[in-house]
Scaffold this active site. Structure first.
Site, PDB file in Angstrom:
ATOM      1  N   GLY A  48      51.253  38.962  53.168  1.00  0.00           N
ATOM      2  CA  GLY A  48      50.499  40.108  53.448  1.00  0.00           C
ATOM      3  C   GLY A  48      49.239  40.572  52.685  1.00  0.00           C
TER       4      GLY A  48
ATOM      5  N   TRP B 142      46.381  38.432  53.653  1.00  0.00           N
ATOM      6  CA  TRP B 142      45.709  38.976  54.956  1.00  0.00           C
ATOM      7  C   TRP B 142      44.659  39.932  54.756  1.00  0.00           C
ATOM      8  CZ3 TRP B 142      45.067  44.164  56.771  1.00  0.00           C
ATOM      9  CH2 TRP B 142      44.707  44.062  58.097  1.00  0.00           C
ATOM     10  N   HIS B 143      44.874  40.638  53.629  1.00  0.00           N
ATOM     11  CA  HIS B 143      43.845  41.749  53.077  1.00  0.00           C
ATOM     12  C   HIS B 143      42.552  41.068  52.696  1.00  0.00           C
ATOM     13  CE1 HIS B 143      47.093  44.505  53.090  1.00  0.00           C
ATOM     14  NE2 HIS B 143      46.206  45.398  53.205  1.00  0.00           N
ATOM     15  N   GLY B 144      42.332  40.068  52.275  1.00  0.00           N
ATOM     16  CA  GLY B 144      41.192  39.179  51.809  1.00  0.00           C
ATOM     17  C   GLY B 144      41.301  38.133  51.133  1.00  0.00           C
TER      18      GLY B 144
ATOM     19  N   PHE C  51      38.025  43.114  55.316  1.00  0.00           N
ATOM     20  CA  PHE C  51      39.424  42.393  55.332  1.00  0.00           C
ATOM     21  C   PHE C  51      39.601  41.417  56.297  1.00  0.00           C
ATOM     22  CE2 PHE C  51      40.813  46.158  52.546  1.00  0.00           C
ATOM     23  CZ  PHE C  51      40.342  45.573  51.357  1.00  0.00           C
TER      24      PHE C  51
END
Lengths: 597, 262
Positions: free
Chosen positions: A364, A367-369, A597
């Protein structure tokens, strides 16, 4: 005059990389009025309105990401087809085959655009690390000269990132698309027979670029029903739009201006100012993201669609599990359904449950960056969730009285905001040197460490001009060990500007902030001067946090009053909010944080 | 039920028309002393070049008017001088220190590395240091990081105006960038906004540069500051006491360093 009109039409209809279209930009406001007029006339004509919304959505995406809208179209076609293949395949192995193809194709596209540079940079760093070990260096020398040469070549050069554009919203719609194929595979959903319905679902512009990540099983059934636009839906949707605009364009964008300065040089500000910036960023990211989500949800409601809830006052949370039930709900539920449960969830013993929680949040975070700081942020949340689960029985025995609730809230809040520091902190240039390279000169450059002490390194940057090694010294910079050397090329006119910077990494920046907060936060000394210099900032922060304190019953009551209020009252409120937005707006529309992101 | 959707649309339409009309109007509405800002619809629909040219021409005209009727203030009192801007300050502040020590002024230097008019014009950094230090005279040294910005008049005019607005009534001098190459218009832009009595054309001097090819050497910065001082006491419209110092002073230039934005 004609040239002027043409130029304005170009501004409105052509993609401008410097100004992607956002919900809070003026052009969107005008285009949306035109859109919704046609929508109101035609919404009962299903085919016409479906085609119209798809075209508008693709145009909206084009205005955000230019020609990369083709990827959206491509993903719509492939995943629509793969879902049908999955559904029609008789043998389980074929179903699985088509599923794997669909998921890997979607993830492959996402990986290329989002993670290529990250992986390559880390690969180069790994090679450099290997080169730093004398035993390995010696081994490589003795075993294969060529191999050693290629390793030393990589290690002696700074990684130059490929120029890969990250199409806006790709992380969001890729996850939506994957959830659709997985739901079909798990027989939770029949594949839609109509491609236009699927294209409508994937490209629906209110949620296209920044979520909520609407699951297919929530949205597609709505397309089979008649579009009904009720009084409650229209005015509640309008309320969400107004509140979202206020959160994003007033609170988040305004307070961001101060936060950015402190995060860019935390060592030059007092601990109190650092603390304010951290609190500011805590509210900024909430206002920015939940505000944008609220506008999306509101637009959906006005058009007769339910996109679900994405934020539910997360800073009210009394524990970290509660936080993830309130923060970015559409992502956390996606991760729960398609990652955590697929990994086994809590069905295979407590240690595997802890592992699954950690892995889910690790991914997770990623996923943000494409950056280790997001991985660290996600992993820490994973550990927090696992610890909370592990202590569940013990915590359950503590009486649920107000002082306990307060301590629980405080611990959760401090944990969340501390991790926001790591999430927000960026590399900072400590010192830099610029050199202008004339147009037409073909050059290459590399850096060499020429001197080293216990605490510093001196780096020399060399460059080769027109394939002739000039060995020219551009700049010698001393820097503290642990800092990084970065070389950036920018175009200025037809010339190139080469900037060599010594960077303090994000991790050190975050630690500097924490150190400042822990050692230099005298309220007596700093609070009054701070208030005098930043009165509006403080007021907006207080408004933002007060919104969290208000009970849900009161929030619902306010929405109810707004829905029932006369037309003129709604109009006055809207005018007021728009004027406040204009009054506080920074010169350029501030990009939405989650676009990165 | 569609009537609610039409009501919603009518609301959007009314708000659009109201703000568009206000944008094109020639009056400003004030509420409790606060000027209500307008949308940028007018500037968007009109040709921007035309607007900018008009602005620049108007300002040039103002400059000429000032030339004929200008009042010159000779202020011989002790000043609190705020020297603020980009890295070009590094050399200047050491020489200004000599002037302030010799002439009995107090000084504060703020170097915001890599800063541009865009940064100062879109933040409250300048206002913050004005509130904190309460200067009676401000020296701005901003522009060296924008020598090559294309279409600079359109992109930066509003920020230059905002910087000057933040100064309010405080007398100031804007020290233009010491060009190492022809610029794309930053000097013209500063001149058109500040006027020729408050803009020092550093580009007209010649400098010895440090290795980076941009920053004047310390020796060259001394000559540069001397030229600025001479301009202030002979050609500017707000003249403060800046007699030539008798020696180099080794007191602190009272500097605050701000790291660049990423």
């Amino acid at each position: 005059m004609n040239e002027n009109i043409l130029s304005k039409l170009r501004d409105i209809f052509l993609y401008d990389a410097a100004n992607p279209m956002l919900f809070n930009s003026g052009i969107f406001f005008v285009l949306f009025i035109l859109f919704i007029i046609y929508y109101a006339f035609q919404h009962k004509n299903r085919l016409s309105i479906t085609l119209f919304v798809i075209v508008f959505s693709v145009f909206f995406y084009y205005k955000s990401s230019g020609l990369y809208f083709v990827i959206l179209v491509f993903t719509s076609i492939t995943d629509y087809a793969f879902a049908i293949f999955v559904h029609k395949a008789v043998k389980k192995s074929w179903k699985r085959f088509w599923l794997i193809i669909a998921v890997w194709l979607s993830l492959g596209i996402l990986f290329y655009f989002k993670y290529t540079n990250f992986v390559l940079e880390n690969f180069v760093n790994l090679i450099k690390l290997i080169g730093d070990f004398p035993l390995i260096t010696e081994f490589l020398k003795n075993t294969s000269t060529d191999a050693f040469k290629s390793f030393s070549d990589i290690a002696s050069n700074n990684f130059q990132a490929f120029d890969i554009f990250l199409p806006i919203g790709i992380s969001f719609y890729t996850f939506q698309s994957i959830s659709y194929v997985l739901d079909v595979y798990q027989k939770k959903l029949e594949p839609t027979k109509n491609f236009l319905d699927y294209a409508f679902f994937l490209s629906f512009f209110p949620q296209l670029v920044a979520g909520p990540i609407v699951k297919a099983n929530l949205f597609l059934p709505q397309l089979k029903q008649k579009i009904t636009i009720s009084k409650i839906a229209v005015w509640t949707g309008f309320w969400f739009i107004i509140i979202g605009l206020f959160k994003k364009a007033v609170i988040a964008d305004y307070i961001a201006q101060y936060n950015d300065f402190v995060f860019a040089a935390p060592g030059t500000y007092s601990g109190f100012e650092n603390l304010m910036a951290v609190l500011g960023y805590t509210l900024q990211i909430y206002g920015d993201f939940s505000g944008y989500s609220d506008i999306a949800i509101g637009l959906g409601m006005v058009m007769g669609f339910d996109l679900g809830l994405n934020f539910n006052f997360p800073y009210k949370s009394l524990n970290i599990t509660d936080f993830w039930r309130r923060w970015h709900i559409s992502l956390s539920s996606w991760l729960r359904d398609y990652l955590y449960i697929q990994l086994g969830g809590n069905k295979k013993g407590k240690w595997k449950m802890y592992r699954n929680l950690f892995l889910t949040m690790f991914l997770g975070g990623l996923w943000h960056g494409a950056n280790w700081k997001f991985v660290v942020w996600g992993s820490m949340h994973g550990i927090g969730l696992a610890v909370h689960k592990a202590l569940g029985k013990v915590l359950g025995k503590i009486p649920n009285v107000i002082p306990v609730k307060f301590v629980s809230w405080l611990l959760t809040f401090v944990f969340v905001i501390t991790l926001w520091i790591f999430f927000r902190a960026n590399d900072i240039a400590e010192s830099s040197a610029k050199t202008i390279i004339k147009d037409g000169i073909d050059y290459e450059f590399s850096s060499q460490i020429i001197a080293e002490t216990d605490t510093t390194k001196t780096v020399r940057v060399l460059f080769t001009e027109n394939n002739v090694a000039k060995d020219t010294l551009i700049q010698t910079l001393e820097y503290v060990k642990g800092s990084k050397v970065k070389i950036k090329e920018e175009l200025e006119g037809t010339d190139k500007v080469l900037t060599v910077s010594i960077m303090e990494d994000a991790y050190s920046v975050a630690l500097t902030m924490i150190k400042q907060i822990l050692t230099d936060t005298s309220i007596k000394k700093y609070a009054i001067p701070f208030w005098k210099a930043h009165q509006l900032w403080v007021i907006l922060i207080l408004i933002g946090f007060l919104m969290h304190v208000s009970p849900t019953v009161l929030t619902n009551k306010i929405i109810d009053i707004f829905v029932k209020s006369p037309y003129i009252a709604k109009l006055v409120i809207f005018i007021l909010v728009v004027q406040i937005v204009i009054q506080l707006k920074s010169e350029d529309v501030v990009p939405f944080i989650y676009f990165q992101f | 039920m569609t009537r609610y959707l039409w009501q919603f649309i009518s609301m959007l339409g009314i708000v659009f028309l109201l703000f568009a009309a206000y944008s094109f109007s020639n009056f400003d509405i004030k509420i409790y002393g606060v000027n209500l800002k307008k949308t940028e619809l007018k500037s968007f629909l009109m040709n921007r070049d035309t607007i900018e040219t008009l602005k620049i021409n108007n300002l040039s005209h103002l400059s000429d008017t000032i030339d004929q009727k200008h009042e010159i203030v000779n202020d011989t009192t002790a000043q609190r001088i705020l020297l603020i801007g980009d890295s070009m300050l590094e050399g200047l502040m050491l020489r200004l220190r000599d002037y302030t020590s010799f002439n009995g002024h107090d000084m504060k230097s703020v170097i915001w590395y890599s800063s541009q008019t865009y940064w100062f014009g879109s933040s409250d950094t300048l206002k913050y240091f004005i509130n904190q230090y309460k200067p009676t005279y401000v020296m701005l040294v901003i522009g060296a990081n924008e020598l090559f910005v294309a279409d600079i008049k359109n992109k930066r005019n509003k920020y230059v105006q905002r910087i000057i607005k933040q100064l309010d009534t405080i007398p100031y001098i804007w020290v233009g960038p010491p060009n190492w190459k022809d610029d794309t218009g930053i000097n013209d832009l500063i001149l058109s906004n500040a006027g020729k009595f408050r803009y020092f054309p550093s580009k007209d001097l010649t400098y010895k540069r440090t290795k980076d090819g941009a920053h004047p050497t310390h020796e060259s910065a001394v000559v540069w500051m001397d030229s600025i001082a001479s301009f202030i006491i002979n050609k500017s419209d707000y003249r403060i006491k800046l007699n030539f110092p008798d020696k180099r002073y080794k007191v602190s230039p009272n500097a605050t360093l701000i790291q660049p934005l990423k």
